[in-house]
Design a protein around this motif. Sequence first.
Motif, PDB file in Angstrom:
ATOM      1  N   UNK A  19      12.953  -3.593  -1.488  1.00 59.98           N
ATOM      2  CA  UNK A  19      12.592  -4.753  -0.614  1.00 59.98           C
ATOM      3  C   UNK A  19      11.713  -3.754   0.465  1.00 59.98           C
ATOM      4  N   UNK A  20      10.759  -4.640   1.048  1.00 56.13           N
ATOM      5  CA  UNK A  20       9.893  -3.992   2.060  1.00 56.13           C
ATOM      6  C   UNK A  20       9.935  -4.958   3.181  1.00 56.13           C
ATOM      7  N   UNK A  21       9.006  -4.778   4.038  1.00 65.80           N
ATOM      8  CA  UNK A  21       9.048  -5.606   5.237  1.00 65.80           C
ATOM      9  C   UNK A  21       8.789  -6.824   5.061  1.00 65.80           C
ATOM     10  N   UNK A  54       7.363  -2.686  10.606  1.00 65.14           N
ATOM     11  CA  UNK A  54       6.947  -2.383   9.346  1.00 65.14           C
ATOM     12  C   UNK A  54       7.912  -1.446   8.471  1.00 65.14           C
ATOM     13  N   UNK A  55       8.248  -0.498   9.270  1.00 64.99           N
ATOM     14  CA  UNK A  55       9.193   0.379   8.550  1.00 64.99           C
ATOM     15  C   UNK A  55      10.761  -0.188   8.196  1.00 64.99           C
TER      16      UNK A  55
END
Length: 92
Positions: A19-21, A54-55
């Motif tokens: 999973x990312x942002x 975004x992190x």
Amino acid sequence: MREYRSPDGLTWKVMVKLPSHSSAMLAFQHPDGRSSAGDRYAWLNVAGATALNPRERLSATTLMESLTDADLARLFRRSMGVSGNRDLIHMT
């Protein structure tokens, strides 16, 4: 983890990976479980559910709970095989 029954009657295990942002990879694990050659994956882009930083990463649990059976069916139809190193046409 969740299960998805494909039109041919196989029951696949579905997991949210990476999973990312704003997106995540869905992994469909083949029922035989002997190797990853039969596994499939699809990218899930999450519109409007992006993390503010975004992190940060979206929650895999929340993403899985938000998917309907129709979403899983659509993503399965669009999924690709994990192993691209197979003979698609038998050469003699």
